[in-house]
Design a protein around this motif. Structure first.
Motif, PDB file in Angstrom:
ATOM      1  N   PHE A 165     -32.792  73.533 -61.702  1.00 10.71           N
ATOM      2  CA  PHE A 165     -34.060  73.407 -61.023  1.00 10.71           C
ATOM      3  C   PHE A 165     -34.055  73.454 -59.630  1.00 10.71           C
ATOM      4  CE2 PHE A 165     -36.618  70.396 -58.721  1.00 10.71           C
ATOM      5  CZ  PHE A 165     -37.884  70.875 -58.852  1.00 10.71           C
ATOM      6  N   ILE A 166     -32.781  72.978 -58.783  1.00  6.74           N
ATOM      7  CA  ILE A 166     -32.830  73.152 -57.345  1.00  6.74           C
ATOM      8  C   ILE A 166     -32.546  74.728 -57.110  1.00  6.74           C
ATOM      9  CG2 ILE A 166     -31.095  72.703 -55.474  1.00  6.74           C
ATOM     10  CD1 ILE A 166     -31.009  69.768 -56.648  1.00  6.74           C
ATOM     11  N   ARG A 167     -31.808  75.405 -57.897  1.00 10.65           N
ATOM     12  CA  ARG A 167     -31.465  76.747 -57.431  1.00 10.65           C
ATOM     13  C   ARG A 167     -32.606  77.556 -57.562  1.00 10.65           C
ATOM     14  NH1 ARG A 167     -26.898  75.792 -60.574  1.00 10.65           N
ATOM     15  NH2 ARG A 167     -27.880  76.598 -62.577  1.00 10.65           N
ATOM     16  N   MET A 168     -33.397  77.492 -58.624  1.00  8.14           N
ATOM     17  CA  MET A 168     -34.768  78.327 -58.815  1.00  8.14           C
ATOM     18  C   MET A 168     -35.682  77.678 -57.536  1.00  8.14           C
ATOM     19  SD  MET A 168     -37.731  77.704 -61.961  1.00  8.14           S
ATOM     20  CE  MET A 168     -38.081  75.885 -61.320  1.00  8.14           C
ATOM     21  N   VAL A 169     -35.772  76.667 -57.005  1.00 10.97           N
ATOM     22  CA  VAL A 169     -36.691  76.352 -56.056  1.00 10.97           C
ATOM     23  C   VAL A 169     -36.094  77.038 -54.756  1.00 10.97           C
ATOM     24  CG1 VAL A 169     -37.685  74.564 -54.642  1.00 10.97           C
ATOM     25  CG2 VAL A 169     -37.540  73.985 -57.227  1.00 10.97           C
ATOM     26  N   LEU A 170     -34.708  76.814 -54.651  1.00 10.89           N
ATOM     27  CA  LEU A 170     -34.260  77.300 -53.313  1.00 10.89           C
ATOM     28  C   LEU A 170     -34.347  78.992 -53.201  1.00 10.89           C
ATOM     29  CD1 LEU A 170     -31.071  75.291 -52.934  1.00 10.89           C
ATOM     30  CD2 LEU A 170     -33.242  75.282 -51.667  1.00 10.89           C
ATOM     31  N   GLN A 171     -34.471  79.580 -54.361  1.00 12.93           N
ATOM     32  CA  GLN A 171     -34.299  81.279 -54.470  1.00 12.93           C
ATOM     33  C   GLN A 171     -35.798  81.625 -54.521  1.00 12.93           C
ATOM     34  OE1 GLN A 171     -32.389  81.950 -58.023  1.00 12.93           O
ATOM     35  NE2 GLN A 171     -30.396  81.567 -57.248  1.00 12.93           N
ATOM     36  N   SER A 172     -36.959  80.678 -54.488  1.00 12.69           N
ATOM     37  CA  SER A 172     -38.294  81.119 -54.623  1.00 12.69           C
ATOM     38  C   SER A 172     -38.776  81.657 -52.940  1.00 12.69           C
ATOM     39  CB  SER A 172     -39.157  79.942 -54.988  1.00 12.69           C
ATOM     40  OG  SER A 172     -39.351  78.781 -53.858  1.00 12.69           O
ATOM     41  N   ASP A 173     -39.953  81.977 -52.920  1.00 15.62           N
ATOM     42  CA  ASP A 173     -40.599  82.515 -51.675  1.00 15.62           C
ATOM     43  C   ASP A 173     -41.353  81.432 -50.880  1.00 15.62           C
ATOM     44  OD1 ASP A 173     -42.587  82.703 -53.338  1.00 15.62           O
ATOM     45  OD2 ASP A 173     -43.068  84.672 -52.900  1.00 15.62           O
ATOM     46  N   MET A 174     -41.363  80.385 -51.364  1.00 13.95           N
ATOM     47  CA  MET A 174     -42.031  78.983 -50.790  1.00 13.95           C
ATOM     48  C   MET A 174     -41.571  78.815 -49.434  1.00 13.95           C
ATOM     49  SD  MET A 174     -42.730  76.180 -53.828  1.00 13.95           S
ATOM     50  CE  MET A 174     -40.826  76.444 -54.525  1.00 13.95           C
ATOM     51  N   SER A 175     -42.398  78.355 -48.524  1.00 13.26           N
ATOM     52  CA  SER A 175     -41.760  77.871 -47.192  1.00 13.26           C
ATOM     53  C   SER A 175     -40.755  76.666 -47.407  1.00 13.26           C
ATOM     54  CB  SER A 175     -43.162  77.326 -46.414  1.00 13.26           C
ATOM     55  OG  SER A 175     -43.389  75.974 -46.758  1.00 13.26           O
ATOM     56  N   GLY A 232     -39.587  66.939 -58.016  1.00  9.80           N
ATOM     57  CA  GLY A 232     -38.642  67.412 -59.394  1.00  9.80           C
ATOM     58  C   GLY A 232     -37.573  66.337 -59.550  1.00  9.80           C
ATOM     59  N   ILE A 233     -36.806  66.078 -58.632  1.00 11.98           N
ATOM     60  CA  ILE A 233     -35.842  65.122 -58.710  1.00 11.98           C
ATOM     61  C   ILE A 233     -36.097  63.625 -59.098  1.00 11.98           C
ATOM     62  CG2 ILE A 233     -33.998  63.660 -57.602  1.00 11.98           C
ATOM     63  CD1 ILE A 233     -33.291  66.710 -57.994  1.00 11.98           C
ATOM     64  N   MET A 234     -37.371  63.277 -58.564  1.00  9.61           N
ATOM     65  CA  MET A 234     -37.983  62.062 -58.676  1.00  9.61           C
ATOM     66  C   MET A 234     -38.541  62.030 -60.542  1.00  9.61           C
ATOM     67  SD  MET A 234     -40.556  61.071 -55.663  1.00  9.61           S
ATOM     68  CE  MET A 234     -41.187  59.710 -56.255  1.00  9.61           C
ATOM     69  N   ALA A 235     -39.115  63.249 -60.744  1.00  8.78           N
ATOM     70  CA  ALA A 235     -39.402  63.399 -62.324  1.00  8.78           C
ATOM     71  C   ALA A 235     -38.173  63.234 -63.314  1.00  8.78           C
ATOM     72  CB  ALA A 235     -39.992  64.420 -62.317  1.00  8.78           C
ATOM     73  N   LEU A 236     -37.244  64.098 -62.805  1.00  7.43           N
ATOM     74  CA  LEU A 236     -36.080  64.136 -63.679  1.00  7.43           C
ATOM     75  C   LEU A 236     -35.495  62.848 -63.662  1.00  7.43           C
ATOM     76  CD1 LEU A 236     -34.684  67.265 -62.471  1.00  7.43           C
ATOM     77  CD2 LEU A 236     -35.497  67.088 -64.691  1.00  7.43           C
ATOM     78  N   SER A 237     -35.538  61.766 -62.784  1.00 12.33           N
ATOM     79  CA  SER A 237     -34.952  60.513 -62.776  1.00 12.33           C
ATOM     80  C   SER A 237     -35.729  59.607 -63.189  1.00 12.33           C
ATOM     81  CB  SER A 237     -34.689  60.258 -61.251  1.00 12.33           C
ATOM     82  OG  SER A 237     -33.797  60.936 -60.487  1.00 12.33           O
ATOM     83  N   ASP A 253     -23.721  74.185 -60.613  1.00 14.34           N
ATOM     84  CA  ASP A 253     -23.858  73.240 -61.629  1.00 14.34           C
ATOM     85  C   ASP A 253     -24.991  73.764 -62.624  1.00 14.34           C
ATOM     86  OD1 ASP A 253     -25.183  70.613 -62.369  1.00 14.34           O
ATOM     87  OD2 ASP A 253     -25.354  69.894 -60.374  1.00 14.34           O
ATOM     88  N   VAL A 254     -24.406  73.040 -63.799  1.00 15.17           N
ATOM     89  CA  VAL A 254     -24.926  73.741 -64.980  1.00 15.17           C
ATOM     90  C   VAL A 254     -25.772  72.651 -65.555  1.00 15.17           C
ATOM     91  CG1 VAL A 254     -23.002  75.084 -65.867  1.00 15.17           C
ATOM     92  CG2 VAL A 254     -23.129  72.519 -66.550  1.00 15.17           C
ATOM     93  N   SER A 255     -26.092  71.502 -64.807  1.00 13.99           N
ATOM     94  CA  SER A 255     -27.079  70.586 -65.238  1.00 13.99           C
ATOM     95  C   SER A 255     -28.496  71.090 -64.985  1.00 13.99           C
ATOM     96  CB  SER A 255     -26.970  69.208 -64.561  1.00 13.99           C
ATOM     97  OG  SER A 255     -27.355  69.378 -63.000  1.00 13.99           O
ATOM     98  N   LEU A 256     -29.563  70.279 -65.716  1.00 13.89           N
ATOM     99  CA  LEU A 256     -31.013  70.680 -65.539  1.00 13.89           C
ATOM    100  C   LEU A 256     -31.239  70.619 -63.925  1.00 13.89           C
ATOM    101  CD1 LEU A 256     -33.752  71.379 -66.861  1.00 13.89           C
ATOM    102  CD2 LEU A 256     -33.960  68.918 -67.175  1.00 13.89           C
TER     103      LEU A 256
END
Length: 353
Positions: free
Chosen positions: A323-333, A344-349, A316-319
């Motif tokens: 954003f989702i790829r960046m979060v999913l690849q992070s080391d957060m729980s 993030g989705i709420m902010a983008l919307s 998905d080349v959209s913003l």
């Protein structure tokens, strides 16, 4: 003989969590009225004694209204014996304002004290650091009586194993705010009466007191829990899996509430659970406003989990996809990832967060 076993009344509790200033004041008075209604119940049902197993009050600074109501309830009912054992919230401030201790008010202290009523005895002790290691060995009961023992504390602090084979028939406990009971040994049981009124959402469900009905000849007893609260608190979990909008969630809440018609006097916490799509829009503020007229007090929490398929956003080349790829690849729980993606989705919307 018939006894009421109650505990954890917490009269004069401020009731400031969750409620508005006006509601807190109203609930404070309602708890006092519930105590007064319990006294009326005792008179109408020919109760011989009322056992208060701790935490009659909530604070050492007792209002004149609460102090006078309790004093008057005791002095105006000489036919009822009151057995009051202080809990961890109680102090001596109540007694310091009394000119004389009424004859029908029986108190306990840091040593075992026993009151006899014919073939029934009531023994109690107020636990503190000076007696908690010795109190079990110092308890001596008459096996030929029906023995009620009164204490305040949670199991663990109160050693049930050490209470075995002591001749206890009914262990009247306070400190736990829900009704519970269980065996001590082949002879006796323990019982928590719970509190008279729930004050927060950690005190949900039916609240009231226990009536103990003792046959003085056979030395046997029956007991029953009497739901008595003016208002009850409930936490209601609503599975909103598949919902895409606030209106979808509202419909699922309506369906859940229809299964159990809760009184309009109730205080209710609605918790949304289940899995929802990443594009799901659920506005809890709107839902709170929508359902607030149903109950005395109501709030809504969103504890749903996002249903995210990583492959859907791989290319998905959209913003949003980036954003989702960046979060999913992070080391957060996983829980934190879900929370960040939702915001993030709420902010983008263009939604308020």
């Amino acid at each position: 003989m018939r006894f009421i076993h109650c505990a954890d009344l917490h009269l004069d509790s401020k009731m400031t969590s969750n409620l508005s200033r006006e509601q807190a004041k109203e609930r404070k008075m309602e708890i006092l009225r519930t105590y007064s209604r319990m006294i009326d119940y005792a008179k109408e049902n020919k109760i011989d004694g009322i056992i208060i197993a701790g935490d009659l009050f909530d604070t050492r600074n007792i209002s004149a209204t609460a102090r006078n109501m309790v004093k008057d309830s005791i002095m105006s009912n000489p036919q009822i014996e009151f057995y009051y054992l202080k809990g961890n919230h109680d102090s001596d401030n109540f007694f310091s304002k009394l000119d004389d201790i009424p004859e029908n008010l029986h108190l306990f202290n840091e040593e075992w004290k026993t009151y006899d009523c014919g073939s029934i005895s009531l023994s109690g002790i107020e636990i503190d650091s000076t007696n908690e290691s010795t109190l079990y060995n110092s308890l001596v009961l008459d096996n030929d009586k029906y023995n009620i023992v009164i204490m305040h504390g949670q199991i663990g602090q109160i050693n049930l194993n050490a209470m075995k084979n002591k001749g206890i028939d009914y262990l009247a406990l306070g400190h736990v705010h829900e009704y519970q009971n269980g065996p001590i040994d082949n002879r006796g049981i323990y019982c928590y009466s719970g509190c008279l009124e729930g004050r927060g959402f950690d005190e949900c469900g039916a609240k009231g007191f226990v009536v103990l009905d003792i046959d003085e000849q056979k030395l046997t007893a029956g007991f029953s829990f009497i739901p008595f609260a003016y208002r009850n608190l409930y936490t209601i979990y609503v599975d909103v899996t598949g919902a895409m909008t606030t209106q979808d969630a509202a419909a699922k809440i309506e369906d859940e509430l229809a299964k159990n018609p809760y009184s309009s006097r109730s205080l209710v916490k609605i918790v949304l659970v289940g899995e929802v799509d990443v594009d799901c829009e659920i506005n809890t503020d709107f839902l709170k406003d929508m359902f607030e007229e149903y109950f005395y007090y109501e709030k809504v929490y969103d504890e749903t989990k996002l249903l995210i398929n990583y492959s859907d956003y791989e290319k998905d080349v959209s913003l949003k996809g980036e954003f989702i790829r960046m979060v999913l690849q992070s080391d957060m729980s996983e829980e934190k990832k879900s929370e960040v993606i939702r915001c993030g989705i709420m902010a983008l919307s263009g939604e308020e967060i």
